[in-house]
Design a protein around this motif. Sequence first.
Motif, PDB file in Angstrom:
ATOM      1  N   ILE A  72       6.628   7.794   2.508  1.00  0.00           N
ATOM      2  CA  ILE A  72       5.377   8.057   3.243  1.00  0.00           C
ATOM      3  C   ILE A  72       5.121   6.943   4.255  1.00  0.00           C
ATOM      4  CG2 ILE A  72       2.873   7.811   2.878  1.00  0.00           C
ATOM      5  CD1 ILE A  72       3.231   9.719   0.519  1.00  0.00           C
ATOM      6  N   GLU A  73       4.644   7.345   5.414  1.00  0.00           N
ATOM      7  CA  GLU A  73       4.327   6.352   6.433  1.00  0.00           C
ATOM      8  C   GLU A  73       2.798   6.267   6.531  1.00  0.00           C
ATOM      9  OE1 GLU A  73       5.561   5.847  11.084  1.00  0.00           O
ATOM     10  OE2 GLU A  73       6.444   7.461   9.918  1.00  0.00           O
ATOM     11  N   ILE A  74       2.244   5.092   6.364  1.00  0.00           N
ATOM     12  CA  ILE A  74       0.784   4.985   6.514  1.00  0.00           C
ATOM     13  C   ILE A  74       0.489   4.287   7.834  1.00  0.00           C
ATOM     14  CG2 ILE A  74       0.750   2.958   4.970  1.00  0.00           C
ATOM     15  CD1 ILE A  74      -2.176   3.857   4.307  1.00  0.00           C
ATOM     16  N   LYS A  75      -0.397   4.887   8.597  1.00  0.00           N
ATOM     17  CA  LYS A  75      -0.746   4.289   9.880  1.00  0.00           C
ATOM     18  C   LYS A  75      -2.235   3.984   9.863  1.00  0.00           C
ATOM     19  CE  LYS A  75       2.862   6.432  12.552  1.00  0.00           C
ATOM     20  NZ  LYS A  75       3.273   6.829  13.888  1.00  0.00           N
ATOM     21  N   LEU A  76      -2.557   2.714   9.977  1.00  0.00           N
ATOM     22  CA  LEU A  76      -3.973   2.349  10.021  1.00  0.00           C
ATOM     23  C   LEU A  76      -4.462   2.552  11.446  1.00  0.00           C
ATOM     24  CD1 LEU A  76      -4.128  -0.845   7.796  1.00  0.00           C
ATOM     25  CD2 LEU A  76      -4.640   1.521   7.193  1.00  0.00           C
ATOM     26  N   CYS A  93       0.848  -1.219   0.000  1.00  0.00           N
ATOM     27  CA  CYS A  93       0.000   0.000   0.000  1.00  0.00           C
ATOM     28  C   CYS A  93       0.868   1.248   0.000  1.00  0.00           C
ATOM     29  CB  CYS A  93      -0.845   0.054   1.254  1.00  0.00           C
ATOM     30  SG  CYS A  93      -2.371  -0.767   1.112  1.00  0.00           S
ATOM     31  N   GLN A  94       1.852   1.249   0.898  1.00  0.00           N
ATOM     32  CA  GLN A  94       2.731   2.428   0.986  1.00  0.00           C
ATOM     33  C   GLN A  94       3.426   2.679  -0.346  1.00  0.00           C
ATOM     34  OE1 GLN A  94       3.746   2.466   5.678  1.00  0.00           O
ATOM     35  NE2 GLN A  94       5.465   2.256   4.352  1.00  0.00           N
ATOM     36  N   ASP A  95       3.901   1.604  -0.973  1.00  0.00           N
ATOM     37  CA  ASP A  95       4.590   1.754  -2.261  1.00  0.00           C
ATOM     38  C   ASP A  95       3.634   2.329  -3.311  1.00  0.00           C
ATOM     39  OD1 ASP A  95       6.735   0.735  -1.008  1.00  0.00           O
ATOM     40  OD2 ASP A  95       6.621  -1.272  -1.903  1.00  0.00           O
ATOM     41  N   LYS A  96       2.395   1.845  -3.281  1.00  0.00           N
ATOM     42  CA  LYS A  96       1.415   2.313  -4.267  1.00  0.00           C
ATOM     43  C   LYS A  96       1.144   3.817  -4.068  1.00  0.00           C
ATOM     44  CE  LYS A  96      -1.519   1.608  -7.553  1.00  0.00           C
ATOM     45  NZ  LYS A  96      -1.035   1.189  -8.868  1.00  0.00           N
ATOM     46  N   ILE A  97       1.001   4.204  -2.820  1.00  0.00           N
ATOM     47  CA  ILE A  97       0.725   5.625  -2.533  1.00  0.00           C
ATOM     48  C   ILE A  97       1.873   6.480  -3.067  1.00  0.00           C
ATOM     49  CG2 ILE A  97       0.473   7.339  -0.682  1.00  0.00           C
ATOM     50  CD1 ILE A  97      -1.040   5.245   0.896  1.00  0.00           C
ATOM     51  N   GLU A  98       3.090   6.048  -2.755  1.00  0.00           N
ATOM     52  CA  GLU A  98       4.279   6.772  -3.253  1.00  0.00           C
ATOM     53  C   GLU A  98       4.219   6.925  -4.766  1.00  0.00           C
ATOM     54  OE1 GLU A  98       7.238   7.952  -2.108  1.00  0.00           O
ATOM     55  OE2 GLU A  98       6.757   7.664  -0.004  1.00  0.00           O
ATOM     56  N   GLN A  99       3.917   5.785  -5.430  1.00  0.00           N
ATOM     57  CA  GLN A  99       3.944   5.784  -6.890  1.00  0.00           C
ATOM     58  C   GLN A  99       2.894   6.751  -7.449  1.00  0.00           C
ATOM     59  OE1 GLN A  99       2.366   2.226  -8.760  1.00  0.00           O
ATOM     60  NE2 GLN A  99       1.792   3.751 -10.322  1.00  0.00           N
ATOM     61  N   VAL A 100       1.668   6.701  -6.876  1.00  0.00           N
ATOM     62  CA  VAL A 100       0.599   7.573  -7.409  1.00  0.00           C
ATOM     63  C   VAL A 100       0.941   9.046  -7.151  1.00  0.00           C
ATOM     64  CG1 VAL A 100      -1.858   8.164  -7.295  1.00  0.00           C
ATOM     65  CG2 VAL A 100      -1.158   5.777  -7.143  1.00  0.00           C
ATOM     66  N   ILE A 101       1.472   9.343  -5.964  1.00  0.00           N
ATOM     67  CA  ILE A 101       1.799  10.752  -5.689  1.00  0.00           C
ATOM     68  C   ILE A 101       2.906  11.222  -6.629  1.00  0.00           C
ATOM     69  CG2 ILE A 101       2.550  12.437  -3.947  1.00  0.00           C
ATOM     70  CD1 ILE A 101       1.255  10.725  -1.830  1.00  0.00           C
ATOM     71  N   CYS A 102       3.903  10.357  -6.851  1.00  0.00           N
ATOM     72  CA  CYS A 102       4.980  10.724  -7.794  1.00  0.00           C
ATOM     73  C   CYS A 102       4.404  10.973  -9.186  1.00  0.00           C
ATOM     74  CB  CYS A 102       6.035   9.624  -7.867  1.00  0.00           C
ATOM     75  SG  CYS A 102       7.093   9.604  -6.418  1.00  0.00           S
ATOM     76  N   GLU A 137       5.155  16.160  -9.816  1.00  0.00           N
ATOM     77  CA  GLU A 137       6.557  16.036 -10.231  1.00  0.00           C
ATOM     78  C   GLU A 137       7.528  16.505  -9.147  1.00  0.00           C
ATOM     79  OE1 GLU A 137       8.439  17.711 -14.023  1.00  0.00           O
ATOM     80  OE2 GLU A 137       6.447  16.964 -14.610  1.00  0.00           O
ATOM     81  N   ALA A 138       7.165  17.582  -8.482  1.00  0.00           N
ATOM     82  CA  ALA A 138       8.048  18.152  -7.464  1.00  0.00           C
ATOM     83  C   ALA A 138       8.263  17.149  -6.338  1.00  0.00           C
ATOM     84  CB  ALA A 138       7.445  19.440  -6.920  1.00  0.00           C
ATOM     85  N   TYR A 139       7.186  16.431  -5.990  1.00  0.00           N
ATOM     86  CA  TYR A 139       7.311  15.409  -4.946  1.00  0.00           C
ATOM     87  C   TYR A 139       8.271  14.304  -5.409  1.00  0.00           C
ATOM     88  CZ  TYR A 139       6.224  11.760  -1.592  1.00  0.00           C
ATOM     89  OH  TYR A 139       6.338  10.787  -0.624  1.00  0.00           O
ATOM     90  N   MET A 140       8.098  13.912  -6.675  1.00  0.00           N
ATOM     91  CA  MET A 140       8.955  12.844  -7.196  1.00  0.00           C
ATOM     92  C   MET A 140      10.425  13.254  -7.099  1.00  0.00           C
ATOM     93  SD  MET A 140       8.632  10.835 -10.775  1.00  0.00           S
ATOM     94  CE  MET A 140       8.977  12.234 -11.810  1.00  0.00           C
ATOM     95  N   GLU A 141      10.699  14.515  -7.452  1.00  0.00           N
ATOM     96  CA  GLU A 141      12.092  14.982  -7.416  1.00  0.00           C
ATOM     97  C   GLU A 141      12.681  14.895  -6.010  1.00  0.00           C
ATOM     98  OE1 GLU A 141      12.754  18.895  -9.108  1.00  0.00           O
ATOM     99  OE2 GLU A 141      11.839  18.143 -10.972  1.00  0.00           O
TER     100      GLU A 141
END
Length: 585
Positions: A534-538, A507-516, A520-524
Motif C-alpha cells: 500500500i502506498e500512503i500519500k499525506l 505507518c505503511q507497514d502498520k496499515i498493511e499488517q492491520v488489513i492483512c 484474509e484474501a488481501y493477505m493471500e
Amino acid sequence: MPKIILSKFFDYFGRIQERLLVYMLQNLGQRSLKNLQRDAIKAAQVQQNVLMDILKLQKNTEYGRRFNFAVIKTVANFQSVHPLSTYENYRYIIDNIASQGNFAQLVSEPIMIFQETSGTSGKFKLIPTTKRLFSNFQKAFQITRAIGEPYYLNQKAYKTEYRGLALFSIRPLSFTASGVPQGSLTAGGLTQSKFIENLIRLRYTSPPCIFLISNYRSACYCHLLFGLLRSDITYITANFALKVLEAMQTLERLWPRLVNDIEYGRIDESLELDTSIREKLQSLLKPNPALANALRTEFEKGFNGILTRIWSQLSYIECITTGSMHIYKESLRFYAGDIPFYSPGYGATESFIGVNLEPERDPPSYVITPRVAFFEFIPVSEVDKDMPNTINLTSLSIGESYEIVVTTVAGLYRYRLGDVVKCVGYYHKSPIVEFLYRQGSLLSLYSERVTENTIFVALTEAIKLLGNDCKLVDYTTRLEISSRPWRYVIYAEISKTFEDLLNLKLCQDKIEQVICDLNEAYMEIRNENRIGPIEIKLVQKDTFEMLKNIIIFKGTSDSQFKMSRLVKDSNQVEFLETRSYAFTK
Ligand code: AMP
C-alpha cells in the motif's frame, strides 16, 4: 388600552397554538412509533401487503403493464418476473419524464419533485418522489423525534419549551424541462408550506428564512448567530456529523465576528445574502453587549468542551455518525465533551430504510421499517454473481452481511441500493442492522473486497504511531492499475505537519499488517506478490475541504455531501496528487 389587551390576547392565543402544535407533533411521533411496533410484530405479512399494494398501485403504468403487475399474486411470482435492477435500468425512463412529462410511464401519481442523490460513489441520479414516498419519509422522521427527544430531554423539558439548533440549508429548486421541481424534498416543503415554517419557528432557533440561504457558509454563520442569541438550546441537529463539525469549526474561526454582530445587533456585511433575507434577519436583531461579553469570555478560554459552556441545557447532538461519517465523531468530541450523539436513522433518497430505536447502542444500529418499502437482501457472498439470490426481510441471519434491495412506492423495483449492512439482531420480527459500507467504495483487485471500515481502522492504528496529538482529518483511496505492481493508494490528511519519512514507512507497514489481519484474501494476494504494498500519500492541510468544494461546485448538494472513500474521477485524482507531499514518493 384596547390595543394592548388585543395584543395580549393574540400573544396568549399564539402560545396556545404553539402548545397545541407541539402536543400534536409529539402525539404523531408516538403514534408512528406504535405503528412501527405493530408492523414489526407481523413484519412478514406487512411486507407482503406492501408489495401487493405497490403492484396494484402501479399496474396501469406503462412499466406495470410491461411486467404484467396486474396478475402477480405472490412475492415469489414477482421475484421470478422482475429481475434485480440498478438506476441504469430506469435512467432512460426518468430522463424521458424529466424532459417530456408523462409520469404515467413509471408511476401512477404525479411526481412532486425529482430528488437528487449526492452522487458520492457514482453518477448523479434523479429520483422521482411522489406523495406516498414523501409521506413515508415524514413518518420515519416522526419516529426518530419520538425516540430522541424523550430519551435525552428530561420529561419536564420535553413537555414544555425547548429548542434545537438546526444546521440545514437548502439549495433553491430548479425545474426539469417538463416543469417538475428538481432538488431536495425539504426545499420543496419549506418553500411551499406554512405549516413547516411554523414548525421551524417553534422548534428551532433560526428563523425560517435562514434555511433558504443557498450559500452554505452564510447559512451556517446565520444559524450560529441566532443560536448564540438563545441560552435554551437543548439539542443540535443536522443530517450528518460532518455538518456539525463544519459548524463547530466555523464557530472557532469566526467567533470574533459573531460576537461583534451580537454586541451591535447587526449582521456581518461580508455574508452572501439576498437583500430580502438580510433585511428580515436584521429586523430581528438588537444590540446585546452583555451577552456578547459573556460569550467572548467563554470563547477566549478555548474550544475544548465549548458546547456545554455556551449552552448549559444542551442534551444531545442528533446527526448520522455511521458509515462515512464515523471519522468525524472523534473531532466533534473535542467541542462536544460528554454530550451524547444520536444517529437517528438510515435512508437514501430512493427510500427510507431504518430508525435507531436504541440511542445508547454503539455502534448505532437501525431497525428496518417494514412499511416503507418491500425489502430483499443479497447475501454478501453472492453480490458479485450475475443472478444472486435474495432473502426476505424476516429471514436474515444474525451476524451475516447483506446488500439491500428495495421495491418502492415510487417506481423502483428490486433496486440494488449498493449499501451493505450487517444484521445484528431483531426488533420483534424486523431485523436490526448496522451500516457497513457502500459497494462502490470497496477496494477489490482480485475479489479481496477490502471495506472502507477496514481501511479506516488500519489508518487510525497507523496514525497513532505519529504521536498522540496526531489525528486523522480525512482520507480517501484509489486503485492504482496503470502501473505494476497493482496496489492501493491512500490519501490521508492529518492534523499536524509531518516530515519524517521513516515514520511514514512504519505507518505503511502498520496499515498493511492491520488489513492483512482483517482480510484474509488481501493477505493471500500480498503474500503471493500479486499486488504491491500500500502506498500512503499525506496531503497538505485543507486538501479535503478543497476537494469537497470542488465536488459541490460540480452540483452535489452541500447538505447531502459525503466524502467518497474511493476516488475514480481523474480530475479528483490529479488534484489529490498535486496536494500530496513529494517525500511520499
Ligand atoms: P443520498 O441518497 O445521496 O442522500 O445518500 C444515501 C446514502 O447515504 C445511503 O445509501 C448510505 O450509503 C448513506 N447513508 C444514509 N444514512 C446513513 C447512515 N445512517 N449510516 C451510514 N450511511 C448512511
